[in-house]
Motif scaffolding. Structure first.
Motif, PDB file in Angstrom:
ATOM      1  N   LEU A   1      31.982  15.646 -15.488  1.00 10.30           N
ATOM      2  CA  LEU A   1      31.512  16.894 -14.876  1.00 10.30           C
ATOM      3  C   LEU A   1      32.459  18.064 -15.126  1.00 10.30           C
ATOM      4  N   GLY A   2      33.514  17.817 -15.876  1.00 10.34           N
ATOM      5  CA  GLY A   2      34.433  18.906 -16.205  1.00 10.34           C
ATOM      6  C   GLY A   2      35.379  19.276 -15.080  1.00 10.34           C
TER       7      GLY A   2
ATOM      8  N   PRO B   1      28.297  23.731 -20.047  1.00  4.87           N
ATOM      9  CA  PRO B   1      27.414  24.767 -19.497  1.00  4.87           C
ATOM     10  C   PRO B   1      25.971  24.644 -19.999  1.00  4.87           C
TER      11      PRO B   1
ATOM     12  N   ILE C   1      24.644  21.267 -17.985  1.00  4.44           N
ATOM     13  CA  ILE C   1      24.882  21.029 -16.550  1.00  4.44           C
ATOM     14  C   ILE C   1      23.603  21.213 -15.730  1.00  4.44           C
TER      15      ILE C   1
ATOM     16  N   ALA D   1      24.977  16.071  -9.286  1.00  8.44           N
ATOM     17  CA  ALA D   1      26.020  15.083  -8.984  1.00  8.44           C
ATOM     18  C   ALA D   1      26.542  15.223  -7.563  1.00  8.44           C
TER      19      ALA D   1
ATOM     20  N   ILE E   1      22.374  29.239  -9.698  1.00 12.74           N
ATOM     21  CA  ILE E   1      21.724  28.715 -10.912  1.00 12.74           C
ATOM     22  C   ILE E   1      20.390  29.415 -11.162  1.00 12.74           C
TER      23      ILE E   1
ATOM     24  N   THR F   1      21.406  18.489  -5.275  1.00 15.92           N
ATOM     25  CA  THR F   1      21.213  18.056  -6.666  1.00 15.92           C
ATOM     26  C   THR F   1      19.761  18.276  -7.104  1.00 15.92           C
TER      27      THR F   1
ATOM     28  N   LEU G   1      17.924  20.710  -6.432  1.00 16.71           N
ATOM     29  CA  LEU G   1      17.654  22.131  -6.738  1.00 16.71           C
ATOM     30  C   LEU G   1      17.505  22.353  -8.237  1.00 16.71           C
ATOM     31  N   LYS G   2      18.222  21.538  -9.000  1.00 15.57           N
ATOM     32  CA  LYS G   2      18.186  21.713 -10.460  1.00 15.57           C
ATOM     33  C   LYS G   2      17.028  20.945 -11.080  1.00 15.57           C
TER      34      LYS G   2
END
Lengths: 328, 331
Positions: free
Chosen positions: A58-59, A80, A83, A88, A112, A152, A154-155
């Protein structure tokens, strides 16, 4: 199962400097493949490197070496770009404590560029709509976990990563989370669930990867791993254990005594065992093919691998990763 | 970027601690108006009578001892002039020793002078409040762990960093405008109420509007520094500790030991910016045949130096914080 990979790592390595200035290996050259679709269990004892691996994907933390990709996109470089397809929850859910659940999600949605009307939809999906206006710090652990799942969603991600999602939850909460994960996988999502509670994962996962000391030691379908681990052991309950052991041993089978039981390894058919004993007028009280669960497989695979496993390693011992397809 | 900035501005405005901090700032500004009211109001009859009594007593003493006091003063001044390398600079003020009534009634109220002084005294508020509010705005995200969650939604760290630092700077502007406006407007109203006729600009004092503008300009810069410090130390208490530690260890203790550091202290340069220039003194002592002779030298610090100093400090702190945030692991 799809051959496309949702997650792939090669030679992933992360070390930390401890207080004495020495380097401790958290993840030591991990090769991990998670196929697209289904629930994938990411298993390992505490300290095995599961959370560190997820954080690197996840960076959130930097890998010392190795490569990672999510849906074929190299991360963290292309993170980016990808993602938006990844939701997560890493360890415990962490939101702003003085904001309401709705406020927390609204901010994430705006970040987002998701429609804020979606917030109430996902809150409703996880059963939090009636408590959406309450402050996050007043939520129970289960509610916090559900809010994190709502975040999570939401995406509308293709890959959901749940790190120890049932920690601290009551049995009802655990079942609920399990149901949510299964439901997401049934809708075509890929779910990666890391856990050290194997029984929990066994019930929901299609495939698993088992790591210890930051290295992959087994991976594949759950059924295959259990089948490989079982290797046809039969438990025999009998009154005259020493004589029965002698009789069965004389057949060339591997026989171990365990109290008033004998364990016959090597995939010997139960009927053959009965026949051999009956020929010597020994009659069984009990004859049970031993069912091996994921926990037994896990303990067997991780035994002797030191910290991040369940026993210290004998000097120089190292075992290569086992893949269910090879082992079975 | 602008999307993240809008979200951060919303978060800044929604934080309970920040709302309480803003209320506290405004309350302190209103308390400052009490001071303005007292300065603007003419002395009461009782105060005037008491001042008159003190004045008459002092005048009586002066008539008895005045000549001797002046003689002693002039003798001391002459001795000092003789010992000094710059005798023209020695002035004991022996010519103005005679008591005057205004010594007890206080000086005439002046909106320009008094309000500029009031705003200057409130400068510490317009430095500390933005610094701590912005510091807590960022560091709270680290201490609650919410930053980790945030980065799974917005992984570009440079954008995340800039959105938070800029939001802190932008959001503090209305707070500073309202706070300074309350002081400036309230003070003006008080002086108007008491019909204090102002003589206009006062020599050596910046007009209060100029001081107010400089305070408003300073607040967002300090807020951005506070936000950057928040990224570095990642805890609200640590932000406070860093600020207090800097004040005590560097601004007070170290500067007292090493006089050469004085022109580079934060407080001096902030003062130079706010007041439109300031000065500090240093003492140079030399040993002569008659003993040690010390001379106090006054140095001027310009407003420009203050501005450059603050700009450089801001760029350095913000730059270091960005580099650290880009590279550091987030728990």
């Amino acid at each position: 199962m799809s051959t496309e990979l949702a997650i792939s790592t090669r030679g992933l390595r992360k070390t930390y400097r401890n207080r004495r200035g020495q380097r401790a290996v958290a993840v030591g050259g991990l090769d991990l493949d998670v196929p697209v679709g289904g629930v994938h269990g990411f298993l390992g004892p505490n300290g095995a490197g599961k959370t560190t691996t997820i954080r690197m994907l996840l960076g959130l933390i930097r890998a010392d070496s190795g490569t990672m990709s999510l849906f074929g996109q190299t991360v963290p470089e292309r993170l980016p770009d990808v993602i938006g397809r990844v939701g997560a929850i890493v360890e415990q859910p962490k939101f702003f404590p003085s904001f309401s659940g709705r406020k927390n999600l609204t901010m994430l949605a705006r970040a987002i560029d998701a429609p804020t009307t979606l917030v109430d939809v996902v809150l409703s999906d996880v059963g939090l709509l009636d408590r959406a206006g309450d402050r996050y710090k007043g939520y129970s652990l289960g509610m916090k976990q559900r809010l994190a799942i709502a975040a999570t969603l939401l995406k509308d991600p293709d890959l959901l990563i749940f790190d120890e999602p049932t920690n601290g939850l009551d049995p009802a909460g655990i079942r609920e989370i399990r149901g949510t994960m299964r439901g997401l996988a049934d809708r075509g999502k890929t779910v990666l669930v890391s856990s050290h509670i194997l029984a929990e994962v066994e019930q929901v996962a299609d495939t698993v990867s088992i790591i210890a000391r930051g290295e992959l030691i087994a991976s594949g379908r759950v059924a295959d791993l259990i089948g490989a681990g079982a290797a046809g052991t039969v438990r025999v309950g009998i009154a005259d254990v020493p004589r029965a052991q002698q009789v069965l041993g004389a057949q060339g089978w591997t026989v171990r005594s365990e109290g008033r039981y004998l364990l016959v390894d090597g995939g010997v058919a139960p009927a053959t065992i009965t026949e051999a004993l009956a020929a010597q007028r020994l009659f069984v009280d009990e004859l049970v093919p031993v069912r091996v669960d994921l926990e037994s497989v896990f303990l067997d695979l991780t035994a002797g691998r030191g910290p991040g496993t369940h026993a210290p390693p004998p000097a120089g011992q190292s075992r290569p990763a086992r893949h269910a397809e090879e082992a079975s | 970027m602008s999307r993240l900035l809008r979200v951060e501005l919303d978060r800044f405005a929604s934080r309970t601690l920040i709302r309480l901090g803003v209320v506290a700032v405004l309350v302190i500004c209103c308390l400052g108006l009490v001071n303005a009211w007292q300065s603007a109001s003419p002395p009461s009859q009782a105060e005037l009578a008491q001042a008159q009594a003190y004045y008459e007593q002092a005048l009586a003493d002066w008539e008895v001892n005045g000549e001797q006091w002046v003689a002693d003063c002039e003798a001391g001044e002459a001795a000092e002039k003789e010992a000094s390398d710059t005798p023209d600079a020695v002035d004991y003020g022996c010519d103005s020793m005679e008591p005057r009534l205004e010594n007890w009634t206080g000086s005439e109220p002046s909106f320009e002078r008094d309000t500029a002084g009031l705003l200057t005294s409130l400068a510490v508020l317009f430095v500390m409040a933005p610094l701590l509010l912005a510091g807590s705005f960022v560091s709270a995200e680290f201490s609650t762990g919410a930053i980790g969650n945030w980065l799974t939604f917005a992984p570009q760290r440079v954008r995340v960093y800039l959105s938070k630092v800029l939001a802190a700077g932008i959001a503090i502007v209305p707070v500073a405008v309202v706070g300074v406006g309350v002081v400036l407007g309230g003070s003006w109203a008080a002086y108007r109420y008491f019909d204090v006729v102002d003589s206009g600009a006062v020599a050596g004092v910046s007009p209060p509007v100029d001081v107010a503008v400089r305070l408003v300009a300073l607040a967002p810069v300090v807020a951005m520094v506070g936000a950057a410090v928040g990224f570095l130390v990642r805890h609200t208490a640590a932000v406070l500790g860093v600020v207090l530690g800097w004040l005590i260890l560097v601004e007070v203790m170290l500067t007292n030991r090493i006089q050469g550091l004085q022109p580079w202290t934060m407080l001096l340069n902030i003062t130079a910016w706010v007041e439109g220039g300031t000065s500090y003194s240093s003492q140079t002592c030399t040993t002569t045949a008659s003993g040690q002779s010390c001379e106090v030298v006054t140095h001027v610090v310009s407003q420009t130096q203050g501005a450059i100093y603050l700009g450089v400090v801001t760029v350095i702190v913000a730059g270091v914080a960005l580099l650290v945030f880009r590279r550091r692991d987030v728990a």
